[in-house]
Structure formats: structure tokens, C-alpha cells
Motif scaffolding. Structure first.
Motif, PDB file in Angstrom:
ATOM      1  N   LYS A  16       0.861  -1.174   0.000  1.00  0.00           N
ATOM      2  CA  LYS A  16       0.000   0.000   0.000  1.00  0.00           C
ATOM      3  C   LYS A  16       0.901   1.229   0.000  1.00  0.00           C
ATOM      4  N   ARG A  18       1.191   4.382   0.502  1.00  0.00           N
ATOM      5  CA  ARG A  18       0.586   5.565   1.103  1.00  0.00           C
ATOM      6  C   ARG A  18       1.574   6.725   1.116  1.00  0.00           C
ATOM      7  N   ASN A  71       2.999  -2.478   5.496  1.00  0.00           N
ATOM      8  CA  ASN A  71       2.828  -1.964   4.132  1.00  0.00           C
ATOM      9  C   ASN A  71       3.865  -2.472   3.136  1.00  0.00           C
TER      10      ASN A  71
END
Length: 259
Positions: A16, A18, A71
Motif C-alpha cells: 500500500k 501511502r 505496508n
């Protein structure tokens, strides 16, 4: 200021992506006192870093912390190999044959990566035999020469069609320097019946130097050498789907047999 420590290559896959993820990892490395040499993406969802770590405790702490991060998944954490360094430098990995580990594949828009790869090989002293497969005018010779320049090496053609068809039967004294890069066009040499030319090739093969053979499959058909003698095989194509065949080589007027 000279940085003291052991180099490591860290590569992780992003689950992910981010905002601030790279900043978090950079901050973590900073808090551990780990120096970042280079950061780059090496695939669509992967990032590679060259690090300098000055003691084993920091290495262990970094591994343990990275394993807790949701992540990302660490895919490589090791002493850097040549492919790792080039991946970070160019933002992509060199394609390597899964079964034949000495075969590396490139396409024409990766000539910069190929030149860098060859140059790093040239810089290592001692005997190395490199074969380069590819269709006519795909960039084989220009890559060999450009990588010689990049590695600050002098190149010597034993056979070639670069400017005009060349078939050497002797060299001058300074051309025998083992620090030179010797270039052989296997398509040209394989058609030669000159014993003097083949004697020269045998002399050069015995030197502790780098030898690069274009069209290695044709080269080994006419002499005592085999594909097992090659340390690296490079395949250079116009695109990934191109098939390398030798019909086009045989039809090329540049490869007419010497009289």
C-alpha cells in the motif's frame, strides 16, 4: 567525508503505497545511523536502496523492524551484487534466464543499461569470455565499444564489419595488452579459412583479458571452442518477442566470404 562500513542492498515490495512511506523508512534508517547511498524504484511496486551499515547490531535491528511493517515485504537484503547496483542506478532489473544463469537479456531501448553492465564486467581483471547474440544492426558493436569507453579500456577488433570488413592476422605490440578489450565477430571469423587469423584468436584467448564475441553460436561451429567456454551470454533484441535467427546474418552483404 569518507563513509566507513559495509554496503548492503535492501529491496522491498510495496503493498500500500501511502504518502510518506518512503519518508518513514528514510527516517528509520536515519535513527539507526544507517547511511543511504542511492534510492530508486526497480519495478512498478518495488523500491531498492543501497545502504552503508557500520556494525552488525544495526543490521539485525533493521531486519527486525522491517519485518514488523505491514505496508511492505522485504524481498532482498544482502551484500549488493552487480545486478542490484545497476537496478538502483537505472530503475530496472536486468532480465536473466531462469535456467541458464549466465544468459542476460536486453532490448534496444535498454542500451544504456547494457553498456553499464558490460563496463562493470570489463573493470574486473582477468580472463572473461562474453558472447553477444542479436540480429544485424541491433546495437551489438556500438554497445561493446561504448562500454569500453565507459570502462576506460582500449578496444581491439580481431574481426568486424563496423566500418569495413576486418580480419586481423597479427597485432602490433601494444595491442597485446591484457587490459584491452578484444572484439571478435563470430560471423566473419567463422567464414575465414586463414590459419593466421585463427592462430591470432588462439593467442588472444590465452591472454588474461576480456574477449567479446558477436554471434557466438556461429563462432563455435568452426573451431575447438564451445558455448561452455563463455562466462556471459548477452541477448540483444529490438523487442522482447523478436526471435534471433542467423538467416538474416547469412543474407547480409557485409558478411560475404573473404577471397
Amino acid at each position: 567525508m569518507r563513509i566507513i562500513g559495509q554496503e548492503w542492498y535492501l529491496e522491498y515490495e510495496i503493498h500500500k503505497n501511502r504518502p510518506g512511506l518512503l519518508g518513514d523508512i528514510s527516517s528509520l534508517l536515519g535513527m539507526l545511523g544507517i547511511n543511504i547511498i542511492t534510492i530508486n524504484g526497480v519495478d512498478n511496486e518495488r523500491r531498492g536502496l543501497l545502504l552503508v551499515i557500520d556494525n552488525e547490531e544495526k543490521t539485525t535491528r533493521l531486519k527486525n523492524i522491517l519485518d514488523t511493517m505491514d505496508n511492505i515485504t522485504v524481498t532482498k537484503f544482502r551484500k549488493p551484487k552487480l545486478r542490484d547496483r545497476l537496478a538502483v542506478r537505472h530503475g530496472r532489473y536486468i532480465e536473466r534466464d531462469a535456467d541458464d544463469k549466465k544468459t542476460f537479456r536486453f532490448v534496444r531501448d535498454e542500451l544504456g543499461l547494457l553498456v553499464d553492465f558490460l563496463a562493470e564486467i570489463y573493470k574486473v581483471e582477468g580472463h572473461k569470455l562474453i558472447g553477444i547474440r542479436g540480429m544485424p544492426r541491433v546495437g551489438k558493436t556500438e554497445s561493446i565499444v561504448a562500454s569500453s569507453v565507459c570502462a576506460s579500456k582500449r578496444w581491439v577488433f580481431l574481426s568486424s564489419t563496423l566500418l569495413k570488413q576486418t580480419l586481423r592476422t597479427r597485432l602490433i605490440d601494444d595491442e597485446y595488452d591484457p587490459d584491452n578489450v578484444f572484439i571478435i565477430d563470430g560471423a566473419v571469423s567463422s567464414r575465414s579459412t586463414s590459419e593466421q587469423h585463427w592462430q591470432l584468436i588462439r593467442e588472444i584467448m590465452r591472454l588474461p583479458s576480456t574477449k567479446v564475441v558477436e554471434h557466438p553460436d556461429l563462432f563455435v561451429k568452426q573451431n575447438e571452442y564451445s558455448m561452455d567456454d563463455f562466462d556471459y551470454i548477452i541477448e540483444l533484441k529490438n523487442d522482447r518477442n523478436e526471435e534471433i535467427t542467423y538467416e538474416a546474418v547469412h543474407r547480409d552483404p557485409e558478411f560475404e566470404t573473404f577471397e
